[in-house]
Design a protein around this motif. Structure first.
Motif, PDB file in Angstrom:
ATOM      1  N   ALA A 264       1.123  -1.133   0.386  1.00 32.98           N
ATOM      2  CA  ALA A 264       0.125  -0.325   0.124  1.00 32.98           C
ATOM      3  C   ALA A 264       0.754   1.032  -0.125  1.00 32.98           C
ATOM      4  CB  ALA A 264      -0.759   0.588   1.388  1.00 32.98           C
ATOM      5  N   GLY A 265       1.978   1.227   0.713  1.00 31.95           N
ATOM      6  CA  GLY A 265       3.199   2.194   0.272  1.00 31.95           C
ATOM      7  C   GLY A 265       3.459   2.609  -0.297  1.00 31.95           C
ATOM      8  N   ALA A 266       3.896   1.497  -0.933  1.00 28.29           N
ATOM      9  CA  ALA A 266       4.800   1.028  -2.622  1.00 28.29           C
ATOM     10  C   ALA A 266       4.053   1.549  -3.131  1.00 28.29           C
ATOM     11  CB  ALA A 266       5.571  -0.282  -2.357  1.00 28.29           C
ATOM     12  N   ARG A 267       2.378   1.069  -2.670  1.00 30.06           N
ATOM     13  CA  ARG A 267       1.653   1.647  -4.273  1.00 30.06           C
ATOM     14  C   ARG A 267       2.143   3.878  -5.087  1.00 30.06           C
ATOM     15  NH1 ARG A 267      -4.513   0.623  -3.749  1.00 30.06           N
ATOM     16  NH2 ARG A 267      -3.701   1.846  -1.976  1.00 30.06           N
ATOM     17  N   GLU A 268       2.395   3.739  -4.370  1.00 28.01           N
ATOM     18  CA  GLU A 268       2.291   5.800  -4.043  1.00 28.01           C
ATOM     19  C   GLU A 268       3.998   5.938  -4.795  1.00 28.01           C
ATOM     20  OE1 GLU A 268      -0.013   6.997  -3.888  1.00 28.01           O
ATOM     21  OE2 GLU A 268      -0.994   5.793  -2.898  1.00 28.01           O
TER      22      GLU A 268
ATOM     23  N   GLY B  96      10.957   0.062  -7.660  1.00 23.45           N
ATOM     24  CA  GLY B  96      10.518   0.197  -7.008  1.00 23.45           C
ATOM     25  C   GLY B  96       9.307  -0.162  -5.748  1.00 23.45           C
ATOM     26  N   GLN B  97       8.856  -0.255  -6.030  1.00 25.01           N
ATOM     27  CA  GLN B  97       7.176  -1.105  -5.646  1.00 25.01           C
ATOM     28  C   GLN B  97       7.909  -2.621  -5.853  1.00 25.01           C
ATOM     29  OE1 GLN B  97       4.795  -0.912  -8.204  1.00 25.01           O
ATOM     30  NE2 GLN B  97       3.653   0.959  -7.643  1.00 25.01           N
ATOM     31  N   VAL B  98       8.784  -3.127  -6.461  1.00 23.27           N
ATOM     32  CA  VAL B  98       9.284  -4.574  -6.732  1.00 23.27           C
ATOM     33  C   VAL B  98       9.671  -4.996  -5.257  1.00 23.27           C
ATOM     34  CG1 VAL B  98      10.253  -6.402  -7.755  1.00 23.27           C
ATOM     35  CG2 VAL B  98       8.431  -4.817  -8.771  1.00 23.27           C
ATOM     36  N   ILE B  99      10.559  -3.532  -5.373  1.00 17.73           N
ATOM     37  CA  ILE B  99      12.091  -3.852  -4.241  1.00 17.73           C
ATOM     38  C   ILE B  99      10.953  -3.797  -3.817  1.00 17.73           C
ATOM     39  CG2 ILE B  99      13.546  -2.818  -3.368  1.00 17.73           C
ATOM     40  CD1 ILE B  99      14.515  -2.127  -5.849  1.00 17.73           C
ATOM     41  N   ALA B 100      10.045  -3.009  -2.854  1.00 19.89           N
ATOM     42  CA  ALA B 100       9.930  -3.319  -1.392  1.00 19.89           C
ATOM     43  C   ALA B 100       8.619  -4.276  -1.094  1.00 19.89           C
ATOM     44  CB  ALA B 100       8.286  -1.604  -1.461  1.00 19.89           C
ATOM     45  N   LEU B 101       8.275  -4.926  -1.735  1.00 22.61           N
ATOM     46  CA  LEU B 101       7.425  -6.138  -2.053  1.00 22.61           C
ATOM     47  C   LEU B 101       8.264  -7.298  -1.944  1.00 22.61           C
ATOM     48  CD1 LEU B 101       4.456  -6.823  -2.638  1.00 22.61           C
ATOM     49  CD2 LEU B 101       4.716  -7.741  -4.925  1.00 22.61           C
TER      50      LEU B 101
ATOM     51  N   GLY C 271      19.618  -4.428  -7.008  1.00 26.65           N
ATOM     52  CA  GLY C 271      20.232  -3.272  -6.754  1.00 26.65           C
ATOM     53  C   GLY C 271      21.059  -2.599  -7.282  1.00 26.65           C
ATOM     54  N   ASP C 272      21.806  -3.244  -8.596  1.00 24.45           N
ATOM     55  CA  ASP C 272      21.720  -3.103 -10.052  1.00 24.45           C
ATOM     56  C   ASP C 272      21.519  -1.892 -10.907  1.00 24.45           C
ATOM     57  OD1 ASP C 272      24.754  -4.864 -10.187  1.00 24.45           O
ATOM     58  OD2 ASP C 272      23.581  -6.105 -10.732  1.00 24.45           O
ATOM     59  N   LEU C 273      20.124  -2.075 -11.070  1.00 21.64           N
ATOM     60  CA  LEU C 273      18.995  -1.468 -11.766  1.00 21.64           C
ATOM     61  C   LEU C 273      18.596   0.170 -10.706  1.00 21.64           C
ATOM     62  CD1 LEU C 273      16.216  -3.788 -12.632  1.00 21.64           C
ATOM     63  CD2 LEU C 273      18.249  -3.694 -13.690  1.00 21.64           C
ATOM     64  N   LEU C 274      19.120  -0.107  -9.731  1.00 24.99           N
ATOM     65  CA  LEU C 274      19.089   1.240  -9.310  1.00 24.99           C
ATOM     66  C   LEU C 274      19.457   2.659  -9.479  1.00 24.99           C
ATOM     67  CD1 LEU C 274      18.369   0.254  -5.438  1.00 24.99           C
ATOM     68  CD2 LEU C 274      16.656   0.809  -6.947  1.00 24.99           C
ATOM     69  N   ASP C 275      19.133   4.497  -9.403  1.00 20.07           N
ATOM     70  CA  ASP C 275      19.733   4.949  -9.647  1.00 20.07           C
ATOM     71  C   ASP C 275      20.700   4.575 -11.265  1.00 20.07           C
ATOM     72  OD1 ASP C 275      18.347   6.253  -7.087  1.00 20.07           O
ATOM     73  OD2 ASP C 275      20.528   4.464  -6.303  1.00 20.07           O
ATOM     74  N   LEU C 276      19.745   4.253 -12.001  1.00 25.99           N
ATOM     75  CA  LEU C 276      20.758   4.335 -13.294  1.00 25.99           C
ATOM     76  C   LEU C 276      20.058   5.538 -14.028  1.00 25.99           C
ATOM     77  CD1 LEU C 276      19.736   0.647 -14.776  1.00 25.99           C
ATOM     78  CD2 LEU C 276      22.915   1.675 -13.664  1.00 25.99           C
TER      79      LEU C 276
ATOM     80  N   LEU D  67       2.757  -7.623 -14.850  1.00 33.11           N
ATOM     81  CA  LEU D  67       1.635  -8.397 -14.181  1.00 33.11           C
ATOM     82  C   LEU D  67       1.843  -8.554 -13.333  1.00 33.11           C
ATOM     83  CD1 LEU D  67       1.418 -11.273 -17.779  1.00 33.11           C
ATOM     84  CD2 LEU D  67       0.477  -9.148 -17.392  1.00 33.11           C
ATOM     85  N   VAL D  68       2.432  -9.230 -12.533  1.00 32.07           N
ATOM     86  CA  VAL D  68       2.277  -9.423 -11.409  1.00 32.07           C
ATOM     87  C   VAL D  68       1.884  -8.214 -10.406  1.00 32.07           C
ATOM     88  CG1 VAL D  68       3.876 -10.245  -9.225  1.00 32.07           C
ATOM     89  CG2 VAL D  68       4.158 -12.182 -11.009  1.00 32.07           C
ATOM     90  N   LEU D  69       3.007  -7.431 -10.629  1.00 35.74           N
ATOM     91  CA  LEU D  69       2.195  -6.171  -9.353  1.00 35.74           C
ATOM     92  C   LEU D  69       0.483  -5.578  -9.197  1.00 35.74           C
ATOM     93  CD1 LEU D  69       5.067  -3.993  -9.840  1.00 35.74           C
ATOM     94  CD2 LEU D  69       4.412  -4.345  -7.824  1.00 35.74           C
ATOM     95  N   ARG D  70       0.250  -5.609 -11.330  1.00 35.66           N
ATOM     96  CA  ARG D  70      -1.215  -5.462 -12.000  1.00 35.66           C
ATOM     97  C   ARG D  70      -2.187  -6.240 -10.481  1.00 35.66           C
ATOM     98  NH1 ARG D  70      -1.674  -5.959 -17.379  1.00 35.66           N
ATOM     99  NH2 ARG D  70      -0.479  -3.734 -17.689  1.00 35.66           N
ATOM    100  N   GLY D  71      -1.730  -7.190 -11.002  1.00 40.48           N
ATOM    101  CA  GLY D  71      -2.558  -7.683 -10.079  1.00 40.48           C
ATOM    102  C   GLY D  71      -2.403  -7.962  -8.588  1.00 40.48           C
TER     103      GLY D  71
END
Length: 221
Positions: free
Chosen positions: A18-22, A28-33, A108-113, A172-176
């Motif tokens: 719920a917090g990551a949704r924002e 960011g949502q996937v990392i939080a999940l 981690g490699d994908l952050l702040d690119l 697809l996972v995030l959407r579901g």
């Protein structure tokens, strides 16, 4: 009323989601999940994370993802995507000479690119191991890509033609899960309004009963 372990886990993960949704990015949502589910995304290969996301989706929703795929003949089909219907993740390294190569990227490699070409160059640098005999190039990622993003090949049940359809399991996972979170928020609102129950009482209800009671409250009987 004491929630079952699974319901407690559902509430904990959904609280994080719920917090990551924002958050502004899907990453960011996937990392939080994944963090809420007990993993360390900084060291987790994206390919492994895709499989974990499928398992988490099944655990939290009780079902697998079933994207609708279209064939040129006009037929529509569904393909079930679950942790046991996709190939297991395989560690991969592209050997570029005897002294080094390219490994799979982690979250981690994908952050702040940086954007565009500079980001691709930086990702190559982060995933380079040792001292390759030649500099890794963007096309070398094809040698190590084991993620579940790309074309899904299936045989059309109507015409038998082999069809490719683009699929991104992460999206697809995030959407579901976000859809399910919206349903949970709706049920909480309905039950709180109808019966005056507090949030803890409603979240402690088994999901199936919560859905039934919300439907009764909306239907008025």
């Amino acid at each position: 009323m004491t929630p079952s372990p699974l319901d407690a886990e559902l509430a904990a993960v959904f609280s994080v989601l719920a917090g990551a949704r924002e958050r502004t990015t899907e990453l960011g949502q996937v990392i939080a999940l994944l963090t809420a589910a007990g993993h360390d995304p900084a060291e987790l290969p994206v390919a492994t994370g895709d499989r974990l996301l499928l398992a988490l989706h099944r655990e939290l929703t009780g079902r697998d993802i079933e994207p609708v795929l279209a064939c040129g003949c006009g037929e529509f089909s569904t393909v079930r995507l679950g942790p046991d219907t996709v190939p297991p993740a395989r560690p991969r390294t592209a050997v570029l000479g005897r002294a080094g190569g390219l490994r799979q990227p982690t979250y981690g490699d994908l952050l702040d690119l940086p954007p565009d070409a500079a980001g691709r160059a930086e990702l190559l640098r982060r995933c380079t191991v040792g001292i390759p005999e030649r500099a890794p190039a963007p096309h070398d990622f094809e040698l190590i890509d084991d993620s579940l993003a790309g074309p899904l090949t299936f045989d059309c049940p109507a015409c038998g033609r082999e069809v490719e359809h683009p699929v991104d399991v992460q999206t697809l996972v995030l959407r579901g899960l976000l859809t399910l979170l919206d349903e949970l928020d709706h049920d909480v609102h309905v039950l709180a309004s109808a019966y005056g129950w507090d949030l803890a009482t409603i979240e402690a209800l088994p999901r199936s009963r919560r859905r039934r009671l919300a439907a009764i409250a909306v239907g008025g009987g």
